[in-house]
Design a protein around this motif. Structure first.
Motif, PDB file in Angstrom:
ATOM      1  N   THR A 170       5.546   0.127   1.774  1.00  0.00           N
ATOM      2  CA  THR A 170       4.803   1.323   1.874  1.00  0.00           C
ATOM      3  C   THR A 170       5.717   2.496   1.874  1.00  0.00           C
ATOM      4  N   ALA A 171       5.006   3.599   1.695  1.00  0.00           N
ATOM      5  CA  ALA A 171       5.797   5.043   1.744  1.00  0.00           C
ATOM      6  C   ALA A 171       6.053   5.192   2.967  1.00  0.00           C
ATOM      7  N   ASP A 172       5.511   5.081   4.103  1.00  0.00           N
ATOM      8  CA  ASP A 172       5.431   5.748   5.257  1.00  0.00           C
ATOM      9  C   ASP A 172       5.411   4.575   6.684  1.00  0.00           C
ATOM     10  N   ARG A 173       6.638   4.362   7.074  1.00  0.00           N
ATOM     11  CA  ARG A 173       6.811   3.428   7.977  1.00  0.00           C
ATOM     12  C   ARG A 173       5.733   3.771   9.276  1.00  0.00           C
ATOM     13  N   SER A 193       0.954  -1.204  -0.052  1.00  0.00           N
ATOM     14  CA  SER A 193       0.156   0.167  -0.149  1.00  0.00           C
ATOM     15  C   SER A 193       0.940   0.948   0.011  1.00  0.00           C
ATOM     16  N   ASN A 194       0.736   2.119  -1.152  1.00  0.00           N
ATOM     17  CA  ASN A 194       1.652   3.259  -1.110  1.00  0.00           C
ATOM     18  C   ASN A 194       1.358   4.241   0.185  1.00  0.00           C
ATOM     19  N   SER A 195       0.291   4.470   0.353  1.00  0.00           N
ATOM     20  CA  SER A 195      -0.225   5.375   1.584  1.00  0.00           C
ATOM     21  C   SER A 195       0.092   4.656   2.926  1.00  0.00           C
ATOM     22  N   GLY A 196      -0.568   3.454   2.871  1.00  0.00           N
ATOM     23  CA  GLY A 196      -0.519   2.580   4.150  1.00  0.00           C
ATOM     24  C   GLY A 196      -1.650   2.837   5.151  1.00  0.00           C
TER      25      GLY A 196
END
Length: 344
Positions: A135-138, A109-112
């Motif tokens: 994902t983009a943001d941990r 998921s890119n956005s998470g």
């Protein structure tokens, strides 16, 4: 007449189209280089978790990420790691039952923050399924739920108004492929294993064994070295596929030479008919190139291409001929220039 102003369409020229296409590709290339530079211990941790999985890698994602997930399932499966796709929506409607405690989840998921993915996460946690997230943001919902996060960062979407997922999906796919291929290497997945997973198509043929396609038994023309050329062609004719070479053997049956149709044509063109009544050992190619029956077809293609020959004998461990690879048998696998020679 209408009072509305006339709108003029600015022509979208081929030059402008090409320029924009290049910009889109460059944007993706820059994003991939950024992510590659930033890969660290989380990536190797993800590889360790995936390679040690005793069950299946269950790949999940929704929307574009889901489509990429399905492709990654194919990559994992064809490179030695059992994998299955799980749609997050179907997961919360019963399909979570396909997940076993030996599995590892790979969630994209890119956005998470996808609602469908977020609803699935507690179900995986209840079953004690470790999660690898791309994902983009941990610090996103997905990132916080995952045991390992391969963070890819935020990237401006290329093309148009920057609305359609383009750069982000390219990165998701590339990182997923990297995980699958490195995991495959850690598992010791070999070229032979790959061939067993890809028996069909040109790739399958290239990785097949020489023994699978070589001409054998009655299709071979084999003669003793003391026999004359004329006797050979009078007695060793074979039905079926034309074999353009005579395999010459000694008294032990070991390969000592090869005499091709081209060699015969050369003698006739040079008006050396008298040599037809001499032993074939006088006009054969001595100690020809050869293959072993357990060589790959890829190896055969390599030898044919490098040495510009049309026939390759196949021998056993005592150097006795057991088969022959003719250039016409592998024509579809040869480089372009060799295809031309085969056709001629």
């Amino acid at each position: 007449m209408s009072s509305e102003p006339v709108r003029r369409t600015i022509p979208y020229s081929q030059v402008a189209q090409i320029r924009e296409g290049r910009e889109i590709l460059r944007a993706s290339a820059v994003a991939l280089e950024t992510v590659a530079h930033g890969l660290g211990e989380d990536f190797s941790g993800a590889v360790a978790l995936l390679s040690q999985c005793r069950g299946r890698v269950v790949v999940a994602g929704v929307g574009k990420a889901g489509r990429i997930g399905r492709k990654l399932v194919a990559t994992f499966s064809s490179t030695g790691t059992r994998a299955q796709f799980l749609h997050p929506v179907e997961a919360v409607h019963g399909d979570i039952g396909c997940v076993e405690d030996r599995d590892v989840a790979l969630v994209l998921s890119n956005s998470g923050e996808s609602d469908e993915v977020s609803e699935m996460l507690p179900l995986l946690a209840q079953r004690g399924i470790p999660i690898v997230a791309i994902t983009a943001d941990r610090n996103s919902t997905l990132g916080r739920a995952a045991e390992i996060v391969v963070a890819i960062g935020m990237h401006h979407e290329a093309g148009g108004e920057g609305l359609a997922p383009t750069t982000s999906t390219t990165v998701l796919l590339a990182v997923g492929d990297a995980l699958a291929l490195v995991t495959s290497r850690v598992r010791g997945f070999s070229r032979e294993d790959f061939a067993r997973c890809h028996p069909a198509g040109s790739l399958g043929r290239r990785l097949a064994g020489v023994a699978d396609v070589m001409r054998t038994a009655d299709e071979l023309r084999i003669a003793r070295e003391e026999v004359s050329v004329r006797e050979v062609f009078a007695t060793v004719a074979r039905p079926g596929r034309r074999t353009g070479a005579v395999l010459v053997v000694d008294s032990r049956g070991a390969l000592v030479g090869i005499f091709t149709d081209s060699d015969l044509a050369r003698l006739l063109e040079q008006r050396q008919d008298d040599r037809l009544d001499r032993s074939i050992s006088n006009v054969m190619t001595v100690d020809p190139l050869r293959l072993a029956a357990d060589d790959s077809l890829e190896r055969a293609v390599e030898v044919l291409s490098q040495h510009k020959v049309s026939e390759l004998p196949v021998v056993d461990d005592q150097d006795r001929p057991v088969g022959l690879i003719d250039i016409t048998d592998v024509i579809g696998l040869l480089p372009g220039e060799m295809n031309g020679l085969a056709a001629g």
